[in-house]
Design a protein around this motif. Structure first.
Motif, PDB file in Angstrom:
ATOM      1  N   LYS A  50       0.826  -1.214   0.000  1.00 48.82           N
ATOM      2  CA  LYS A  50       0.000   0.000   0.000  1.00 48.82           C
ATOM      3  C   LYS A  50       0.861   1.265   0.000  1.00 48.82           C
ATOM      4  O   LYS A  50       0.564   2.248  -0.667  1.00 48.82           O
ATOM      5  N   LYS A  51       1.983   1.206   0.732  1.00 48.10           N
ATOM      6  CA  LYS A  51       2.815   2.413   0.869  1.00 48.10           C
ATOM      7  C   LYS A  51       4.022   2.395  -0.065  1.00 48.10           C
ATOM      8  O   LYS A  51       4.896   3.261   0.029  1.00 48.10           O
ATOM      9  N   ASN A  52       4.049   1.373  -0.941  1.00 51.31           N
ATOM     10  CA  ASN A  52       5.129   1.249  -1.916  1.00 51.31           C
ATOM     11  C   ASN A  52       6.521   1.245  -1.255  1.00 51.31           C
ATOM     12  O   ASN A  52       7.412   2.002  -1.634  1.00 51.31           O
ATOM     13  N   GLU A  63       6.543   1.322  11.257  1.00 50.02           N
ATOM     14  CA  GLU A  63       6.843   1.623  12.667  1.00 50.02           C
ATOM     15  C   GLU A  63       5.913   0.935  13.653  1.00 50.02           C
ATOM     16  O   GLU A  63       6.046   1.090  14.858  1.00 50.02           O
ATOM     17  N   ASP A  64       4.940   0.172  13.109  1.00 47.96           N
ATOM     18  CA  ASP A  64       3.998  -0.451  14.049  1.00 47.96           C
ATOM     19  C   ASP A  64       4.073  -1.981  14.024  1.00 47.96           C
ATOM     20  O   ASP A  64       3.074  -2.645  14.275  1.00 47.96           O
ATOM     21  N   ILE A  65       5.258  -2.519  13.715  1.00 49.31           N
ATOM     22  CA  ILE A  65       5.384  -3.996  13.748  1.00 49.31           C
ATOM     23  C   ILE A  65       5.214  -4.448  15.207  1.00 49.31           C
ATOM     24  O   ILE A  65       4.548  -5.431  15.495  1.00 49.31           O
ATOM     25  N   ILE A  68       1.491  -1.742  20.934  1.00 54.09           N
ATOM     26  CA  ILE A  68       0.915  -1.844  22.286  1.00 54.09           C
ATOM     27  C   ILE A  68      -0.368  -1.027  22.286  1.00 54.09           C
ATOM     28  O   ILE A  68      -0.400   0.058  21.707  1.00 54.09           O
ATOM     29  N   ARG A  69      -1.403  -1.557  22.909  1.00 59.38           N
ATOM     30  CA  ARG A  69      -2.645  -0.786  23.026  1.00 59.38           C
ATOM     31  C   ARG A  69      -2.987  -0.627  24.499  1.00 59.38           C
ATOM     32  O   ARG A  69      -3.076  -1.612  25.236  1.00 59.38           O
ATOM     33  N   ILE A  70      -3.125   0.635  24.901  1.00 66.72           N
ATOM     34  CA  ILE A  70      -3.483   0.913  26.296  1.00 66.72           C
ATOM     35  C   ILE A  70      -4.913   1.445  26.311  1.00 66.72           C
ATOM     36  O   ILE A  70      -5.217   2.418  25.612  1.00 66.72           O
ATOM     37  N   GLY A 107     -13.884   8.501  11.464  1.00 68.03           N
ATOM     38  CA  GLY A 107     -14.536   8.549  12.779  1.00 68.03           C
ATOM     39  C   GLY A 107     -13.592   7.971  13.838  1.00 68.03           C
ATOM     40  O   GLY A 107     -13.913   7.937  15.024  1.00 68.03           O
ATOM     41  N   TYR A 108     -12.398   7.520  13.391  1.00 72.89           N
ATOM     42  CA  TYR A 108     -11.423   6.892  14.295  1.00 72.89           C
ATOM     43  C   TYR A 108     -10.855   7.907  15.283  1.00 72.89           C
ATOM     44  O   TYR A 108     -10.440   8.996  14.889  1.00 72.89           O
ATOM     45  N   ARG A 109     -10.851   7.519  16.573  1.00 71.15           N
ATOM     46  CA  ARG A 109     -10.254   8.374  17.606  1.00 71.15           C
ATOM     47  C   ARG A 109      -9.316   7.540  18.464  1.00 71.15           C
ATOM     48  O   ARG A 109      -9.676   6.445  18.899  1.00 71.15           O
ATOM     49  N   PHE A 141     -13.923   0.131  21.389  1.00 71.74           N
ATOM     50  CA  PHE A 141     -15.095  -0.597  20.914  1.00 71.74           C
ATOM     51  C   PHE A 141     -15.358  -0.218  19.450  1.00 71.74           C
ATOM     52  O   PHE A 141     -15.477  -1.075  18.573  1.00 71.74           O
ATOM     53  N   TRP A 142     -15.365   1.081  19.182  1.00 71.98           N
ATOM     54  CA  TRP A 142     -15.653   1.557  17.826  1.00 71.98           C
ATOM     55  C   TRP A 142     -14.567   1.043  16.853  1.00 71.98           C
ATOM     56  O   TRP A 142     -14.888   0.507  15.795  1.00 71.98           O
ATOM     57  N   ALA A 143     -13.294   1.214  17.230  1.00 68.96           N
ATOM     58  CA  ALA A 143     -12.187   0.854  16.325  1.00 68.96           C
ATOM     59  C   ALA A 143     -12.194  -0.646  16.014  1.00 68.96           C
ATOM     60  O   ALA A 143     -11.895  -1.061  14.882  1.00 68.96           O
ATOM     61  N   GLU A 146     -15.067  -1.275  13.570  1.00 64.14           N
ATOM     62  CA  GLU A 146     -14.771  -0.681  12.266  1.00 64.14           C
ATOM     63  C   GLU A 146     -13.674  -1.472  11.553  1.00 64.14           C
ATOM     64  O   GLU A 146     -13.715  -1.669  10.343  1.00 64.14           O
ATOM     65  N   HIS A 147     -12.690  -1.956  12.330  1.00 66.61           N
ATOM     66  CA  HIS A 147     -11.592  -2.737  11.765  1.00 66.61           C
ATOM     67  C   HIS A 147     -12.142  -4.018  11.123  1.00 66.61           C
ATOM     68  O   HIS A 147     -11.748  -4.390  10.028  1.00 66.61           O
ATOM     69  N   SER A 148     -13.101  -4.656  11.814  1.00 64.57           N
ATOM     70  CA  SER A 148     -13.693  -5.882  11.265  1.00 64.57           C
ATOM     71  C   SER A 148     -14.439  -5.577   9.965  1.00 64.57           C
ATOM     72  O   SER A 148     -14.389  -6.345   9.002  1.00 64.57           O
TER      73      SER A 148
HETATM   74  P1  0O2 Z   1      -3.558  -2.905  11.985  1.00 68.01           P
HETATM   75  O1  0O2 Z   1      -4.177  -4.129  11.370  1.00 68.01           O
HETATM   76  O2  0O2 Z   1      -4.311  -2.438  13.173  1.00 68.01           O
HETATM   77  O3  0O2 Z   1      -2.105  -3.084  12.255  1.00 68.01           O
HETATM   78  P2  0O2 Z   1      -2.263   4.304   7.436  1.00 68.01           P
HETATM   79  O4  0O2 Z   1      -1.356   4.454   6.269  1.00 68.01           O
HETATM   80  O5  0O2 Z   1      -3.100   5.505   7.729  1.00 68.01           O
HETATM   81  O6  0O2 Z   1      -3.106   3.032   7.352  1.00 68.01           O
HETATM   82  P3  0O2 Z   1      -0.126   4.819   9.289  1.00 68.01           P
HETATM   83  O7  0O2 Z   1       0.280   5.945   8.417  1.00 68.01           O
HETATM   84  O8  0O2 Z   1       0.922   3.800   9.605  1.00 68.01           O
HETATM   85  O9  0O2 Z   1      -1.377   4.030   8.687  1.00 68.01           O
HETATM   86  O10 0O2 Z   1      -0.589   5.396  10.638  1.00 68.01           O
HETATM   87  P4  0O2 Z   1      -1.988   5.611  11.300  1.00 68.01           P
HETATM   88  O11 0O2 Z   1      -2.955   6.275  10.387  1.00 68.01           O
HETATM   89  O12 0O2 Z   1      -1.654   6.331  12.532  1.00 68.01           O
HETATM   90  O13 0O2 Z   1      -2.533   4.145  11.604  1.00 68.01           O
HETATM   91  C1  0O2 Z   1      -1.848   3.254  12.382  1.00 68.01           C
HETATM   92  C2  0O2 Z   1      -2.816   2.275  13.001  1.00 68.01           C
HETATM   93  O14 0O2 Z   1      -3.878   2.969  13.646  1.00 68.01           O
HETATM   94  C3  0O2 Z   1      -3.514   1.361  12.029  1.00 68.01           C
HETATM   95  O15 0O2 Z   1      -2.689   0.279  11.708  1.00 68.01           O
HETATM   96  C4  0O2 Z   1      -4.740   0.945  12.845  1.00 68.01           C
HETATM   97  O16 0O2 Z   1      -4.408   0.003  13.822  1.00 68.01           O
HETATM   98  C5  0O2 Z   1      -5.091   2.251  13.519  1.00 68.01           C
HETATM   99  N1  0O2 Z   1      -6.011   3.036  12.684  1.00 68.01           N
HETATM  100  C6  0O2 Z   1      -5.725   4.140  12.001  1.00 68.01           C
HETATM  101  N2  0O2 Z   1      -6.810   4.600  11.353  1.00 68.01           N
HETATM  102  C7  0O2 Z   1      -7.816   3.760  11.650  1.00 68.01           C
HETATM  103  C8  0O2 Z   1      -9.222   3.707  11.299  1.00 68.01           C
HETATM  104  O17 0O2 Z   1      -9.745   4.544  10.559  1.00 68.01           O
HETATM  105  N3  0O2 Z   1      -9.940   2.656  11.809  1.00 68.01           N
HETATM  106  C9  0O2 Z   1      -9.394   1.714  12.631  1.00 68.01           C
HETATM  107  N4  0O2 Z   1     -10.191   0.741  13.085  1.00 68.01           N
HETATM  108  N5  0O2 Z   1      -8.090   1.731  12.970  1.00 68.01           N
HETATM  109  C10 0O2 Z   1      -7.316   2.745  12.495  1.00 68.01           C
HETATM  110  P5  0O2 Z   1      -2.923  -0.580  10.394  1.00 68.01           P
HETATM  111  O18 0O2 Z   1      -1.605  -1.038   9.902  1.00 68.01           O
HETATM  112  O19 0O2 Z   1      -3.752   0.205   9.422  1.00 68.01           O
HETATM  113  O20 0O2 Z   1      -3.787  -1.787  10.867  1.00 68.01           O
END
Ligand code: 0O2
Length: 258
Positions: A50-52, A63-65, A68-70, A107-109, A141-143, A146-148
């Motif tokens: 996606k990010k080439n 950076e998110d390999i 942690i979620r708090i 709507g993500y927060r 809960f929302w995230a 929405e992720h699903s």
């Molecule tokens: P996963 O499966 O959770 O690991 P992006 O290019 O926007 O997708 P970026 O630039 O790395 O991602 O950073 P960003 O936007 O801060 O998002 C990092 C992570 O935040 C995402 O990882 C999600 O976990 C969460 N996130 C961001 N936006 C949304 C959203 O709109 N909905 C939900 N449910 N989660 C979100 P990944 O790799 O996308 O997914």
């Protein structure tokens, strides 16, 4: 993935321990729950595409390999957790993204912090990035839902569903604010409960130890007295009893050393 797993394990332990420290000291903990995960290979490959990004740049650019979620109970707790992370010496902050004050279009927060964290491997120290997501239970809960749906609709959620999600996000925002208005009362109740639990734990430990060194009949009497006070549901009385028991135990311990 092994270094990332180590980073996730260590960070999870550290944040859970922060919560425990608050609990042990009978203080309100801004941390409610800590979860950690290493990003799945599928998800990493998707992101590279996606990010080439080339496979060789994976370590630098994704950076998110390690993630942690708090989860917090109240929006106000998020700032406290962020501040605690900023003050740590073992986590260097690379980037912060405030999707709470700047909600995403979806709507993500959530509050995101990208940190740099050093693990020790058999080949020496290794510095890794990790993403920390901090959010309320409502936001989580929302995230999660929405992720699903993102998964179900392969990233293109229909407009009709998107609108419902956007409404739900606004409703959760309202609930978070409504809960904040009773935060002080909820915090007081939780601190009271934690203090009571800690005091009971201390008393029971003391009674258990007394059985090893004191006269059994006397310890039975102490135990009955504890139960009587326990039923009163009066924390100051319980704390007073605990202090007296400390003195009695100290006396027996001193005697047993002679
Ligand atoms: P996963 O499966 O959770 O690991 P992006 O290019 O926007 O997708 P970026 O630039 O790395 O991602 O950073 P960003 O936007 O801060 O998002 C990092 C992570 O935040 C995402 O990882 C999600 O976990 C969460 N996130 C961001 N936006 C949304 C959203 O709109 N909905 C939900 N449910 N989660 C979100 P990944 O790799 O996308 O997914």
């Amino acid at each position: 993935m092994s270094p990332y797993q180590l980073a996730v394990d260590e960070l999870s332990i550290k944040f859970r321990h922060m919560k425990e420290e608050f609990d042990i000291q009978g203080l309100y903990s801004p941390i409610e729950k800590v979860e950690g995960r290493v990003k799945s290979i599928d998800s990493i490959l998707d992101k590279l595409q996606k990010k080439n990004i080339s496979m060789n740049d994976m370590e630098d650019k994704i950076e998110d390999i390690a993630g942690i979620r708090i989860t917090c109970q109240f929006v106000e707790d998020i700032d406290r957790v962020v501040e605690m992370i900023r003050n740590r010496q073992d986590m260097e902050i690379r980037l912060e993204k405030d999707y709470i004050r700047n909600k995403k279009d979806s709507g993500y927060r959530s509050y995101h912090m990208i940190i740099s964290y050093v693990i020790q491997t058999i080949h020496g120290p290794k510095r890794l990035p990790a993403e920390i997501q901090i959010r309320t239970m409502g936001m989580n809960f929302w995230a999660t839902i929405e992720h699903s749906l993102q998964y179900k609709y392969k990233g293109s959620i229909p407009e009709r569903v998107q609108q419902k999600l956007s409404d739900a996000s606004a409703a959760i925002d309202d609930i978070d604010h409504a809960m904040s208005e009773v935060r002080d009362e909820i915090m007081d109740a939780q601190v009271y409960h934690q203090k009571k639990e800690n005091t009971i734990k201390d008393i029971l430990n003391n009674i258990q130890n007394l059985y090893k060194i004191a006269n059994k009949r006397e310890v039975n009497k102490i135990q009955d007295e504890f139960y009587r006070i326990y039923l009163l549901d009066d924390l100051p009385k319980l704390q007073h009893f605990s202090k007296q028991l400390d003195i009695i135990s100290e006396g027996y311990r001193a005697q047993s050393l002679i």
